[in-house]
Scaffold this motif. Sequence first.
Motif, mmCIF file in Angstrom:
data_model
loop_
_atom_site.group_PDB
_atom_site.id
_atom_site.type_symbol
_atom_site.label_atom_id
_atom_site.label_comp_id
_atom_site.label_asym_id
_atom_site.label_seq_id
_atom_site.Cartn_x
_atom_site.Cartn_y
_atom_site.Cartn_z
ATOM 1 N N PRO A 148 42.463 53.191 46.073
ATOM 2 C CA PRO A 148 43.531 52.183 46.221
ATOM 3 C C PRO A 148 43.033 50.748 46.102
ATOM 4 C CG PRO A 148 43.759 53.899 47.887
ATOM 5 C CD PRO A 148 42.435 54.114 47.235
ATOM 6 N N ILE A 149 41.882 50.441 46.728
ATOM 7 C CA ILE A 149 41.357 49.077 46.648
ATOM 8 C C ILE A 149 40.939 48.749 45.223
ATOM 9 C CG2 ILE A 149 39.458 47.590 47.404
ATOM 10 C CD1 ILE A 149 39.613 48.813 50.132
ATOM 11 N N TRP A 150 40.308 49.708 44.537
ATOM 12 C CA TRP A 150 39.888 49.452 43.153
ATOM 13 C C TRP A 150 41.100 49.191 42.261
ATOM 14 C CZ3 TRP A 150 40.658 51.260 38.269
ATOM 15 C CH2 TRP A 150 39.753 50.861 37.292
ATOM 16 N N ALA A 151 42.180 49.935 42.463
ATOM 17 C CA ALA A 151 43.379 49.737 41.653
ATOM 18 C C ALA A 151 43.965 48.330 41.860
ATOM 19 C CB ALA A 151 44.422 50.804 41.991
ATOM 20 N N ILE A 152 43.915 47.832 43.092
ATOM 21 C CA ILE A 152 44.427 46.481 43.364
ATOM 22 C C ILE A 152 43.553 45.435 42.666
ATOM 23 C CG2 ILE A 152 44.950 44.804 45.166
ATOM 24 C CD1 ILE A 152 45.410 47.162 47.062
ATOM 25 N N THR A 153 42.220 45.605 42.731
ATOM 26 C CA THR A 153 41.326 44.640 42.073
ATOM 27 C C THR A 153 41.510 44.671 40.558
ATOM 28 O OG1 THR A 153 39.526 46.285 42.017
ATOM 29 C CG2 THR A 153 39.623 44.811 43.922
ATOM 30 N N ASP A 154 41.744 45.844 39.995
ATOM 31 C CA ASP A 154 41.977 45.944 38.556
ATOM 32 C C ASP A 154 43.244 45.192 38.155
ATOM 33 O OD1 ASP A 154 41.526 46.794 35.932
ATOM 34 O OD2 ASP A 154 42.797 48.558 36.202
ATOM 35 N N ARG A 155 44.308 45.356 38.933
ATOM 36 C CA ARG A 155 45.556 44.635 38.648
ATOM 37 C C ARG A 155 45.374 43.127 38.834
ATOM 38 N NH1 ARG A 155 51.157 45.427 38.786
ATOM 39 N NH2 ARG A 155 52.045 43.472 37.964
ATOM 40 N N LEU A 156 44.614 42.732 39.848
ATOM 41 C CA LEU A 156 44.365 41.308 40.084
ATOM 42 C C LEU A 156 43.595 40.693 38.924
ATOM 43 C CD1 LEU A 156 44.532 38.856 41.967
ATOM 44 C CD2 LEU A 156 42.470 39.692 43.110
ATOM 45 N N ALA A 157 42.604 41.413 38.389
ATOM 46 C CA ALA A 157 41.845 40.910 37.244
ATOM 47 C C ALA A 157 42.741 40.752 36.019
ATOM 48 C CB ALA A 157 40.687 41.852 36.939
ATOM 49 N N LEU A 158 43.654 41.699 35.818
ATOM 50 C CA LEU A 158 44.575 41.601 34.692
ATOM 51 C C LEU A 158 45.486 40.392 34.819
ATOM 52 C CD1 LEU A 158 45.784 42.884 32.128
ATOM 53 C CD2 LEU A 158 47.293 44.220 33.622
ATOM 54 N N GLU A 159 45.989 40.136 36.019
ATOM 55 C CA GLU A 159 46.848 38.971 36.227
ATOM 56 C C GLU A 159 46.073 37.668 36.063
ATOM 57 O OE1 GLU A 159 50.050 38.694 36.705
ATOM 58 O OE2 GLU A 159 50.455 40.852 36.681
ATOM 59 N N CYS A 160 44.793 37.693 36.375
ATOM 60 C CA CYS A 160 43.976 36.475 36.287
ATOM 61 C C CYS A 160 43.725 36.073 34.834
ATOM 62 C CB CYS A 160 42.650 36.690 37.028
ATOM 63 S SG CYS A 160 41.560 35.250 37.069
ATOM 64 N N VAL A 161 43.492 37.052 33.947
ATOM 65 C CA VAL A 161 43.123 36.734 32.567
ATOM 66 C C VAL A 161 44.339 36.648 31.638
ATOM 67 C CG1 VAL A 161 40.859 37.776 32.840
ATOM 68 C CG2 VAL A 161 42.753 39.168 32.001
ATOM 69 N N THR A 162 45.516 37.069 32.095
ATOM 70 C CA THR A 162 46.718 36.999 31.258
ATOM 71 C C THR A 162 47.792 36.209 31.997
ATOM 72 O OG1 THR A 162 47.449 39.138 32.142
ATOM 73 C CG2 THR A 162 46.250 39.158 30.067
#
Length: 354
Positions: A198-212
Motif C-alpha cells: 500500500p505505501i509503495w502504491a501511494i509513492t508511485d502515484r505521488l511520483a506520477l503526479e509530481c512529473v505530470t
Amino acid sequence: MTPKRGNHRVRSPKTKRTETPRYGADGRRVHGRRGRDNRAPCGLAWHRERPCDPGMYSWSGVRSGRRLNVVHIVTNAHQSRTAGIWANTEVEVIEYGELQDVARPIGSKRVSLRAALRETGGRIEARHKPSKPLADGYRGSDHLSLIERGGEAYGHTPFIRSFRCVAIHFDDALLAEACGTANGAELFHSRLMFENKPIWAITDRLALECVTPRFGQRLCCESLIGLLAVELARLGTPAPRQPCKGGLAPFRLRRILDYIEANLGDNIAITELAALAEVSLPHFMRAFRTSTGEAPLRFIMQRRVTRATRLLVETSTPLSKIAHECGFADQAHMTTCFRRIAGNTPARIRRERT
C-alpha cells in the motif's frame, strides 16, 4: 638456415630480449612496453565512472586471486531530477543512468522515505554503511527505505543501467499531527529495504503526479503526502482487534496472551497453548491467526522483540543477557529476529537511544 640433426631440427639459441628499465616520478620502476605510461598499478585495469564526475577514475583487477573494488561515494550522480513542495514536504523524483560501484548518501535533515520505482540491468540497495550490506532485507524491486531525521544511509549498487526512485522529506509538524504527539518526528527510526505494497502504491502515484502537472495537482499531492504520513505512523502499530467469526473466545484469548507474556523467557510450545485454550491444535492455529492476525510463533517472536527493545532502551543490560531473558536462543538469534521484524539491530537501537 637452421641445421638438421637426424630427423629433428636443431633450434638455434635465441638471444634474450633486454629492455632498458624506466622509472616514474615517484622513483618506482615502471614495467611494460614503451608508450604505455598511463597504466593502473600492478597490472590493474583503469575504467571510467561515466555517470559520475568525468575526471573520477577507479581501479579494479585481480591480485592474489582476489578481485579488488573501490566503492565511490558520490553526491551528484543523477541524470534528471524533478522536485516539488506540497504541505511543506519536499518530493523528489530522480532518474539515474549507468552506475558502477557507487554509494550515494540518502540521509536527510528530515524524516525521509525512499521508494524504488524502476530498476533496469542491475539492482540497488540501501545500507547503513557504504561497504557493509544488510544481512537480511527485502530483495524485491519495489523496496522501501525509511530514514530517521539526520540518519546515515547510503544507496549502493555494484552495477545498474538505469534506476528511478522517489524521495519524500516529511515536515515535522505533519508527522506530529499524524502521530498525535508533539514530537512525532522522533518516533520514526531507520528501517531499510522493507516491503509494503500500500505505501509503495501511494509513492508511485505521488511520483506520477509530481512529473505530470495537471489541474488539481496541489490538492492531490497534499492528500497523498498526508496519507503517507498516516500510513508510516501506523506502520509499527498493530491494528485494533475486532471481534471476528471463527476466532478464539475473548476469555480464552486473554488467557493465552497472559500466558505468553508471563513466559516469554521460556520455551513456549504451541501444543501447550492449544491445551490451555481447550481446543485441538489445528483449530487453535486457525482461530489464533483469525483473532490476532498473526501465526502463534510469529506473534510470540514479536512480543519478544518488543520486550527486548524496552530493555535495550531503559537498561544497560548486556545484549547476551537480554537475549536469554527474552527467550531467544542466543544473541545472534536475537539480532536475526530484530532485522526481520523491526528492520534494525539491537546494537544500533541501543546506540541511537543513548
